[in-house]
Motif scaffolding. Structure first.
Motif, PDB file in Angstrom:
ATOM      1  N   LEU A 142     -19.384 -36.764  52.212  1.00 31.63           N
ATOM      2  CA  LEU A 142     -19.375 -35.918  51.018  1.00 31.63           C
ATOM      3  C   LEU A 142     -20.769 -35.827  50.409  1.00 31.63           C
ATOM      4  O   LEU A 142     -21.099 -34.855  49.738  1.00 31.63           O
ATOM      5  N   PHE A 143     -21.598 -36.867  50.602  1.00 32.94           N
ATOM      6  CA  PHE A 143     -22.929 -36.894  49.998  1.00 32.94           C
ATOM      7  C   PHE A 143     -24.013 -36.602  51.027  1.00 32.94           C
ATOM      8  O   PHE A 143     -25.180 -36.890  50.786  1.00 32.94           O
ATOM      9  N   ASP A 144     -23.587 -36.073  52.194  1.00 32.78           N
ATOM     10  CA  ASP A 144     -24.554 -35.621  53.198  1.00 32.78           C
ATOM     11  C   ASP A 144     -25.423 -36.759  53.735  1.00 32.78           C
ATOM     12  O   ASP A 144     -26.628 -36.612  53.907  1.00 32.78           O
ATOM     13  N   VAL A 145     -24.784 -37.914  53.950  1.00 38.54           N
ATOM     14  CA  VAL A 145     -25.499 -39.052  54.546  1.00 38.54           C
ATOM     15  C   VAL A 145     -24.709 -39.495  55.773  1.00 38.54           C
ATOM     16  O   VAL A 145     -23.543 -39.112  55.924  1.00 38.54           O
ATOM     17  N   PRO A 146     -25.303 -40.283  56.677  1.00 36.87           N
ATOM     18  CA  PRO A 146     -24.596 -40.679  57.900  1.00 36.87           C
ATOM     19  C   PRO A 146     -23.330 -41.481  57.625  1.00 36.87           C
ATOM     20  O   PRO A 146     -23.149 -42.032  56.532  1.00 36.87           O
ATOM     21  N   PHE A 147     -22.505 -41.555  58.658  1.00 40.81           N
ATOM     22  CA  PHE A 147     -21.222 -42.276  58.598  1.00 40.81           C
ATOM     23  C   PHE A 147     -21.440 -43.733  58.181  1.00 40.81           C
ATOM     24  O   PHE A 147     -22.370 -44.387  58.649  1.00 40.81           O
TER      25      PHE A 147
END
Lengths: 141, 104
Positions: free
Chosen positions: A89-94
């Protein structure tokens, strides 16, 4: 088969089970900065539940604790996966985790980390797996 | 003067730790003999329970020796596991089952 008198064991169990559950919650929340964490907290909770099963028998505890421990495994795994997916949701990796400081009325400033949610998933999974294994062995004829 | 006093207390602590470690090791060896020789199963169960209590002592002494507070949880955990194990062994010796289906 004669009927044993379990009064001392049952009284001790009802006292010690609460201490065990409190110790489990302490271990779960202390895991960030000192020894402990989801795994050992789940094991101590499972120990408390198994102690109740040993003292009171399967039927009574099933009535007192109407929890399906096999569902608890799925709940824990889903919690852990959702905390990993939430990072998208915050556009960062898993499985990226973050933390922040919040003000609470009594506790003052508290550091809350999203790794805690992952730990709670581990906790539920460990409780479910351990109690399921022990109950399945106990139900074996 | 203060440094001297600190040195003395440190020496006393070291000597006490040494004596305590040796005493607990002796106690563990004697308990091990009881556990191996014990004529009946309850003897072995009691020996195992006491070994658990001695292990708590070893963990506490080790926490003093290593100067760390992180072993305190371990002590509590050993106590809990020893209690659970003893209850399980006692129930098995008494009734033949550890978790019974219905209590009547």
């Amino acid at each position: 088969m004669y009927k044993p008198n379990d009064l001392i064991l049952r009284t001790t169990t009802s006292l010690i089970a609460f201490i065990l559950l409190g110790f489990a919650v302490y271990l779960l929340f202390a895991g960030h900065n000192s020894p402990g964490g989801g795994f050992i907290g789940g094991l101590v909770t499972a120990a408390a539940i198994v102690l109740m099963y040993m003292a009171y028998g399967i039927e009574t505890v099933d009535k007192v604790l109407p929890i399906n421990f096999e569902t608890l495994i799925s709940i824990g795994l889903i919690t852990a996966i959702v905390t990993g997916l939430g990072s998208f949701l915050f556009d960062v990796p898993f499985l990226s985790h973050t933390f922040d400081y919040f003000e609470f009325p009594i506790f003052g400033e508290v550091e809350l980390a999203t790794a805690m949610l992952f730990d709670i998933g581990v906790y539920f999974t460990v409780v479910g797996v351990t109690v399921t294994i022990i109950l399945n062995i106990a139900n074996d004829q | 003067m203060t440094d001297n006093l600190l040195d003395v207390t440190e020496t006393i602590l070291d000597i006490t730790l040494f004596i305590s470690f040796i005493a607990i090791s002796l106690s563990l060896i004697l308990l091990l003999i009881r556990m191996l020789k014990g004529p009946t199963n309850p003897d072995r169960a009691v020996a195992l329970d006491t070994i658990g209590i001695n292990l708590m002592g070893v963990a506490a002494l080790l926490a003093i020796y290593l100067i760390t507070p992180n072993l305190n949880d371990v002590i509590l955990l050993i106590a809990i596991l020893a209690f659970l194990g003893t209850v399980a062994i006692a129930k098995y010796l008494e009734k033949g089952v550890i978790i019974d289906r219905d209590m009547d």
